[in-house]
Design a protein around this motif. Structure first.
Motif, PDB file in Angstrom:
ATOM      1  N   ALA A  72      36.840  78.267  49.816  1.00 11.19           N
ATOM      2  CA  ALA A  72      37.749  79.409  49.779  1.00 11.19           C
ATOM      3  C   ALA A  72      37.937  79.947  51.191  1.00 11.19           C
ATOM      4  O   ALA A  72      36.997  79.982  51.982  1.00 11.19           O
ATOM      5  N   GLY A  73      39.162  80.348  51.507  1.00 12.55           N
ATOM      6  CA  GLY A  73      39.430  80.973  52.793  1.00 12.55           C
ATOM      7  C   GLY A  73      39.792  80.018  53.915  1.00 12.55           C
ATOM      8  O   GLY A  73      40.044  80.463  55.034  1.00 12.55           O
ATOM      9  N   THR A  74      39.842  78.712  53.646  1.00 10.56           N
ATOM     10  CA  THR A  74      40.201  77.769  54.708  1.00 10.56           C
ATOM     11  C   THR A  74      41.706  77.692  54.926  1.00 10.56           C
ATOM     12  O   THR A  74      42.148  77.090  55.905  1.00 10.56           O
ATOM     13  N   GLY A  75      42.482  78.246  54.017  1.00 10.82           N
ATOM     14  CA  GLY A  75      43.927  78.252  54.189  1.00 10.82           C
ATOM     15  C   GLY A  75      44.657  77.228  53.356  1.00 10.82           C
ATOM     16  O   GLY A  75      45.794  76.873  53.660  1.00 10.82           O
ATOM     17  N   LYS A  76      44.043  76.781  52.277  1.00  5.09           N
ATOM     18  CA  LYS A  76      44.688  75.768  51.425  1.00  5.09           C
ATOM     19  C   LYS A  76      46.064  76.233  50.945  1.00  5.09           C
ATOM     20  O   LYS A  76      47.024  75.475  50.986  1.00  5.09           O
ATOM     21  N   THR A  77      46.154  77.487  50.518  1.00  9.81           N
ATOM     22  CA  THR A  77      47.392  78.037  49.972  1.00  9.81           C
ATOM     23  C   THR A  77      48.427  78.300  51.067  1.00  9.81           C
ATOM     24  O   THR A  77      49.626  78.288  50.794  1.00  9.81           O
ATOM     25  N   THR A  78      47.994  78.499  52.281  1.00  8.72           N
ATOM     26  CA  THR A  78      48.902  78.737  53.398  1.00  8.72           C
ATOM     27  C   THR A  78      49.344  77.424  54.034  1.00  8.72           C
ATOM     28  O   THR A  78      50.528  77.210  54.296  1.00  8.72           O
ATOM     29  N   VAL A  79      48.392  76.539  54.274  1.00 11.57           N
ATOM     30  CA  VAL A  79      48.678  75.276  54.954  1.00 11.57           C
ATOM     31  C   VAL A  79      49.332  74.263  54.005  1.00 11.57           C
ATOM     32  O   VAL A  79      50.215  73.505  54.414  1.00 11.57           O
ATOM     33  N   GLY A  80      48.926  74.263  52.745  1.00 16.74           N
ATOM     34  CA  GLY A  80      49.456  73.304  51.780  1.00 16.74           C
ATOM     35  C   GLY A  80      50.975  73.265  51.715  1.00 16.74           C
ATOM     36  O   GLY A  80      51.577  72.193  51.824  1.00 16.74           O
ATOM     37  N   PRO A  81      51.644  74.420  51.555  1.00 17.27           N
ATOM     38  CA  PRO A  81      53.106  74.396  51.520  1.00 17.27           C
ATOM     39  C   PRO A  81      53.734  73.908  52.826  1.00 17.27           C
ATOM     40  O   PRO A  81      54.780  73.258  52.809  1.00 17.27           O
ATOM     41  N   LEU A  82      53.100  74.205  53.951  1.00 18.03           N
ATOM     42  CA  LEU A  82      53.625  73.744  55.239  1.00 18.03           C
ATOM     43  C   LEU A  82      53.528  72.222  55.344  1.00 18.03           C
ATOM     44  O   LEU A  82      54.449  71.559  55.843  1.00 18.03           O
ATOM     45  N   VAL A  83      52.420  71.662  54.859  1.00 19.69           N
ATOM     46  CA  VAL A  83      52.248  70.211  54.851  1.00 19.69           C
ATOM     47  C   VAL A  83      53.263  69.576  53.903  1.00 19.69           C
ATOM     48  O   VAL A  83      53.915  68.577  54.238  1.00 19.69           O
TER      49      VAL A  83
ATOM     50  N   ARG B 207      46.387  65.728  36.019  1.00 19.64           N
ATOM     51  CA  ARG B 207      47.613  65.382  35.287  1.00 19.64           C
ATOM     52  C   ARG B 207      48.849  65.592  36.169  1.00 19.64           C
ATOM     53  O   ARG B 207      49.755  64.756  36.199  1.00 19.64           O
ATOM     54  N   TRP B 208      48.867  66.711  36.899  1.00 18.50           N
ATOM     55  CA  TRP B 208      49.990  66.978  37.798  1.00 18.50           C
ATOM     56  C   TRP B 208      50.074  65.869  38.857  1.00 18.50           C
ATOM     57  O   TRP B 208      51.166  65.334  39.119  1.00 18.50           O
ATOM     58  N   ALA B 209      48.949  65.524  39.459  1.00 18.82           N
ATOM     59  CA  ALA B 209      48.929  64.487  40.497  1.00 18.82           C
ATOM     60  C   ALA B 209      49.374  63.137  39.920  1.00 18.82           C
ATOM     61  O   ALA B 209      50.132  62.399  40.558  1.00 18.82           O
ATOM     62  N   HIS B 210      48.938  62.838  38.717  1.00 18.10           N
ATOM     63  CA  HIS B 210      49.330  61.582  38.064  1.00 18.10           C
ATOM     64  C   HIS B 210      50.846  61.534  37.849  1.00 18.10           C
ATOM     65  O   HIS B 210      51.490  60.507  38.096  1.00 18.10           O
ATOM     66  N   GLU B 211      51.414  62.651  37.400  1.00 18.20           N
ATOM     67  CA  GLU B 211      52.857  62.730  37.164  1.00 18.20           C
ATOM     68  C   GLU B 211      53.649  62.593  38.464  1.00 18.20           C
ATOM     69  O   GLU B 211      54.796  62.169  38.446  1.00 18.20           O
ATOM     70  N   ARG B 212      53.041  62.944  39.588  1.00 19.11           N
ATOM     71  CA  ARG B 212      53.718  62.877  40.895  1.00 19.11           C
ATOM     72  C   ARG B 212      53.506  61.524  41.578  1.00 19.11           C
ATOM     73  O   ARG B 212      54.095  61.277  42.633  1.00 19.11           O
ATOM     74  N   ALA B 213      52.675  60.649  41.014  1.00 18.62           N
ATOM     75  CA  ALA B 213      52.408  59.344  41.621  1.00 18.62           C
ATOM     76  C   ALA B 213      53.717  58.600  41.838  1.00 18.62           C
ATOM     77  O   ALA B 213      54.561  58.529  40.945  1.00 18.62           O
ATOM     78  N   GLY B 214      53.883  58.082  43.039  1.00 21.46           N
ATOM     79  CA  GLY B 214      55.098  57.373  43.379  1.00 21.46           C
ATOM     80  C   GLY B 214      56.190  58.270  43.930  1.00 21.46           C
ATOM     81  O   GLY B 214      57.155  57.794  44.525  1.00 21.46           O
ATOM     82  N   TYR B 215      56.064  59.569  43.710  1.00 18.88           N
ATOM     83  CA  TYR B 215      57.042  60.537  44.196  1.00 18.88           C
ATOM     84  C   TYR B 215      56.464  61.389  45.325  1.00 18.88           C
ATOM     85  O   TYR B 215      57.183  61.898  46.155  1.00 18.88           O
ATOM     86  N   GLY B 216      55.158  61.591  45.284  1.00 21.79           N
ATOM     87  CA  GLY B 216      54.486  62.399  46.291  1.00 21.79           C
ATOM     88  C   GLY B 216      54.405  63.857  45.908  1.00 21.79           C
ATOM     89  O   GLY B 216      55.148  64.350  45.064  1.00 21.79           O
ATOM     90  N   GLY B 217      53.479  64.542  46.536  1.00 26.34           N
ATOM     91  CA  GLY B 217      53.277  65.964  46.306  1.00 26.34           C
ATOM     92  C   GLY B 217      52.056  66.429  47.066  1.00 26.34           C
ATOM     93  O   GLY B 217      51.274  65.617  47.570  1.00 26.34           O
ATOM     94  N   VAL B 218      51.913  67.726  47.148  1.00 28.68           N
ATOM     95  CA  VAL B 218      50.740  68.347  47.762  1.00 28.68           C
ATOM     96  C   VAL B 218      50.250  69.403  46.797  1.00 28.68           C
ATOM     97  O   VAL B 218      51.039  70.190  46.274  1.00 28.68           O
ATOM     98  N   VAL B 219      48.949  69.404  46.534  1.00 32.23           N
ATOM     99  CA  VAL B 219      48.344  70.394  45.652  1.00 32.23           C
ATOM    100  C   VAL B 219      47.063  70.908  46.297  1.00 32.23           C
ATOM    101  O   VAL B 219      46.313  70.143  46.903  1.00 32.23           O
ATOM    102  N   SER B 220      46.842  72.195  46.205  1.00 29.19           N
ATOM    103  CA  SER B 220      45.591  72.765  46.712  1.00 29.19           C
ATOM    104  C   SER B 220      44.548  72.744  45.608  1.00 29.19           C
ATOM    105  O   SER B 220      44.864  72.996  44.449  1.00 29.19           O
ATOM    106  N   CYS B 221      43.329  72.411  45.983  1.00 31.34           N
ATOM    107  CA  CYS B 221      42.214  72.349  45.032  1.00 31.34           C
ATOM    108  C   CYS B 221      40.942  72.281  45.856  1.00 31.34           C
ATOM    109  O   CYS B 221      40.802  71.389  46.695  1.00 31.34           O
ATOM    110  N   SER B 222      40.014  73.161  45.621  1.00 30.15           N
ATOM    111  CA  SER B 222      38.803  73.173  46.447  1.00 30.15           C
ATOM    112  C   SER B 222      38.102  71.814  46.476  1.00 30.15           C
ATOM    113  O   SER B 222      37.636  71.393  47.518  1.00 30.15           O
TER     114      SER B 222
END
Length: 167
Positions: free
Chosen positions: A13-24, A67-82
């Motif tokens: 917590a506090g490393t910036g996952k929610t801030t950096v994730g959307p930028l990535v 499940r979200w990551a599986h649905e995005r396979a082949g399309y790409g995505g970024v998700v925050s998760c500790s």
């Protein structure tokens, strides 16, 4: 990183996952999902009360992110998760074998300072030590990169994207 992968932005917590994730995600041209949105209400209530989650609390949350990551396979995505433990990352990889981890790292003092400045987040700074105690950094056989969280969010995201593209 070549092609559309799903990137899991991990760290305490506090490393910036929610801030950096959307930028990535923006730099990679893929959608972003906030990992906290996958928590069931009882997990949020538990953390808000200052109690760390245990593995039984985390499994349904990890499965929803998987499940979200599986649905995005082949399309790409970024998700925050500790994704603090190897077992958690293994569970995510079981659901979505192509995931790549972006581990945001930093020292306790810097992260604690950033947490103390956050407003309206359910994770209190008092749980940071339990997060560090639980953290198992990426092992050599895990697909991913570690990026230090010093600097501005844009600097961190630039380093992260460069590291992901080089991996």
């Amino acid at each position: 990183m070549h092609g559309p992968h799903v990137v899991v932005v991990m760290g305490v917590a506090g490393t910036g996952k929610t801030t950096v994730g959307p930028l990535v995600a923006e730099a990679l041209g893929v959608p972003y999902a906030e990992g906290d949105a996958f928590h069931p209400p009882r997990n949020i209530a538990k953390m808000t009360a200052g109690h760390p989650l245990d593995d039984e609390d985390r499994w349904p949350w990890l499965d929803a992110i998987g499940r979200w990551a599986h649905e995005r396979a082949g399309y790409g995505g970024v998700v925050s998760c500790s994704a603090l433990k190897r077992a958690y990352r293994d569970r995510l990889r079981a659901a979505a074998p192509g995931v790549v981890f972006l581990h945001l790292t930093g020292d306790r003092e810097l992260i604690g300072e950033r947490m103390s400045q956050r407003k309206g987040h359910f994770m209190p700074e008092t749980l940071l030590d339990s997060q560090f105690a639980t953290l198992q950094p990426l092992a050599e056989d895990e697909r991913g990169v570690a990026v230090d969280v010093s600097g501005s969010p844009h600097e961190i995201a630039e380093r992260a994207v460069a590291a992901l593209r080089a991996a």
